[in-house]
Design an enzyme around this catalytic site. Structure first.
Site, PDB file in Angstrom:
ATOM      1  N   GLY A   1       8.440   7.021   0.911  1.00  0.00           N
ATOM      2  CA  GLY A   1       9.476   6.128   1.679  1.00  0.00           C
ATOM      3  C   GLY A   1       9.519   6.617   3.209  1.00  0.00           C
ATOM      4  O   GLY A   1      10.517   6.491   3.880  1.00  0.00           O
TER       5      GLY A   1
ATOM      6  N   ARG B   1       3.145  -3.444  -5.151  1.00  0.00           N
ATOM      7  CA  ARG B   1       3.132  -4.460  -6.194  1.00  0.00           C
ATOM      8  C   ARG B   1       2.576  -5.472  -5.304  1.00  0.00           C
ATOM      9  O   ARG B   1       2.846  -5.701  -3.996  1.00  0.00           O
ATOM     10  CB  ARG B   1       4.612  -4.888  -6.479  1.00  0.00           C
ATOM     11  CG  ARG B   1       5.199  -3.849  -7.120  1.00  0.00           C
ATOM     12  CD  ARG B   1       4.981  -3.788  -8.536  1.00  0.00           C
ATOM     13  NE  ARG B   1       5.140  -5.042  -9.232  1.00  0.00           N
ATOM     14  CZ  ARG B   1       4.925  -5.294 -10.551  1.00  0.00           C
ATOM     15  NH1 ARG B   1       4.466  -4.290 -11.339  1.00  0.00           N
ATOM     16  NH2 ARG B   1       4.956  -6.485 -11.261  1.00  0.00           N
TER      17      ARG B   1
ATOM     18  N   HIS C   1       0.317  -1.664   7.149  1.00  0.00           N
ATOM     19  CA  HIS C   1      -0.879  -1.290   5.986  1.00  0.00           C
ATOM     20  C   HIS C   1      -1.775  -0.012   6.877  1.00  0.00           C
ATOM     21  O   HIS C   1      -1.826  -0.551   8.317  1.00  0.00           O
ATOM     22  CB  HIS C   1      -1.768  -2.564   5.825  1.00  0.00           C
ATOM     23  CG  HIS C   1      -3.035  -2.262   5.357  1.00  0.00           C
ATOM     24  ND1 HIS C   1      -3.056  -1.948   3.944  1.00  0.00           N
ATOM     25  CD2 HIS C   1      -4.387  -2.196   5.645  1.00  0.00           C
ATOM     26  CE1 HIS C   1      -4.374  -1.796   3.594  1.00  0.00           C
ATOM     27  NE2 HIS C   1      -4.918  -1.845   4.678  1.00  0.00           N
TER      28      HIS C   1
ATOM     29  N   ASP D   1      -3.147  -8.295   2.033  1.00  0.00           N
ATOM     30  CA  ASP D   1      -3.320  -7.469   3.555  1.00  0.00           C
ATOM     31  C   ASP D   1      -3.678  -8.448   4.455  1.00  0.00           C
ATOM     32  O   ASP D   1      -4.504  -8.005   5.206  1.00  0.00           O
ATOM     33  CB  ASP D   1      -4.174  -6.160   3.425  1.00  0.00           C
ATOM     34  CG  ASP D   1      -3.513  -5.010   2.414  1.00  0.00           C
ATOM     35  OD1 ASP D   1      -2.301  -5.019   2.610  1.00  0.00           O
ATOM     36  OD2 ASP D   1      -4.150  -4.411   1.741  1.00  0.00           O
TER      37      ASP D   1
HETATM   38  C1  GRF Z   1       1.711   4.009   4.140  1.00  0.00           C
HETATM   39  O1  GRF Z   1       0.541   4.468   4.491  1.00  0.00           O
HETATM   40  C2  GRF Z   1       1.727   2.556   4.355  1.00  0.00           C
HETATM   41  O2  GRF Z   1       0.887   2.146   5.571  1.00  0.00           O
HETATM   42  C3  GRF Z   1       1.136   2.046   3.024  1.00  0.00           C
HETATM   43  O3  GRF Z   1       1.680   2.928   1.933  1.00  0.00           O
HETATM   44  C4  GRF Z   1       2.184   4.327   2.584  1.00  0.00           C
HETATM   45  C5  GRF Z   1       3.473   4.360   2.368  1.00  0.00           C
HETATM   46  O4  GRF Z   1       3.789   5.465   2.637  1.00  0.00           O
HETATM   47  N1  GRF Z   1       1.539   0.459   2.920  1.00  0.00           N
HETATM   48  P1  GRF Z   1       5.351   6.004   2.765  1.00  0.00           P
HETATM   49  O5  GRF Z   1       6.188   5.810   1.300  1.00  0.00           O
HETATM   50  O6  GRF Z   1       6.110   5.012   3.668  1.00  0.00           O
HETATM   51  O7  GRF Z   1       5.542   7.265   3.281  1.00  0.00           O
END
Ligand code: GRF
Length: 219
Positions: free
Chosen positions: A14, A94, A112, A148
């Site tokens: 997070g 998910r 992403h 994506d």
């Molecule tokens: C990030 O790299 C985001 O781009 C991808 O999953 C990762 C999540 O990291 N979708 P976090 O939980 O926000 O630290």
């Protein structure tokens, strides 16, 4: 103008959620963190959000098994209960069905870790290294049913150094993610990033620097 109510969906660490929560702590920011919602109760980010006074909830995906839409109906109900205006996916692991994506069309965004449309899917940093690209980065986009994919709101690029490990590259991209996500949410919340004809038509007031961060770590 009333502040947009964000519902931030997480599955783990997070850190992007934390960047949004930190941005929303500023009264001048156009959005509020209304709810942090995880699909598993061990998502580490839940504690971070709760410690900052942000309402949290868990809608566990596991009990729903393969019935993705039933899970999403529960998710959708919880978001509506908190009067969420804008759903931000932040490491939410998910795939969402066309039903959910349709419910939140143009009010559902994702971050992403690649310059889309390159490197959709998982393991983006390892694949970028394997392909020998010179630049890598991240994208904030509106979500469509295809994985994506969707109109692009903002992107940041970072250099790939010749001796980079996957972790070093991931860290460099993550620092860019933490800058670009709050920036993109601001634009959406202010109505300055509408979707027109499946592309984001940025308001003329938006500067190039706001949506195309270049090499933010070394700027
Ligand atoms: C990030 O790299 C985001 O781009 C991808 O999953 C990762 C999540 O990291 N979708 P976090 O939980 O926000 O630290």
């Amino acid at each position: 103008m009333s502040r947009a109510r964000l519902g931030i969906l997480i599955s783990g660490r997070g850190s992007n959620m934390a960047a949004l929560v930190a941005a929303a702590a500023d009264p001048a920011y156009p959005a509020d963190a209304a709810l942090v919602l995880a699909n598993r109760d061990d998502a580490a980010g839940l504690q971070h959000a709760a410690a900052r006074g942000v309402p949290t909830a868990v809608v566990a995906s596991k009990p729903f098994g393969k019935d993705r839409e039933a899970f999403e109906r529960a998710l959708d109900a919880r978001l509506r209960q908190s009067s969420v205006d804008l759903v931000c996916l932040a490491g939410f692991m998910r795939l969402l069905t066309p039903w959910f994506v349709g419910q939140w069309r143009d009010r559902l965004i994702n971050i992403h870790p690649s310059i889309l449309p390159a490197f959709k899917g998982l393991d983006t940093h390892a694949r970028a290294l394997a392909d020998g690209v010179r630049w890598h980065g991240c994208t904030v986009h509106y979500v469509r049913a295809e994985m994506d994919a969707g109109p692009i709101i903002a992107q940041a690029v970072v250099p790939v150094h010749p001796d980079d490990t996957e972790q070093q590259l991931a860290d460099r991209v993550l620092a860019a993610e933490h800058r670009i996500y709050p920036m993109a949410v601001r634009l959406v919340a202010e109505g300055r990033a509408p979707v027109i004809g499946e592309r984001v038509a940025l308001h003329p007031s938006v500067s190039v620097q706001e949506t195309t961060l270049t090499n933010p770590q070394e700027a």
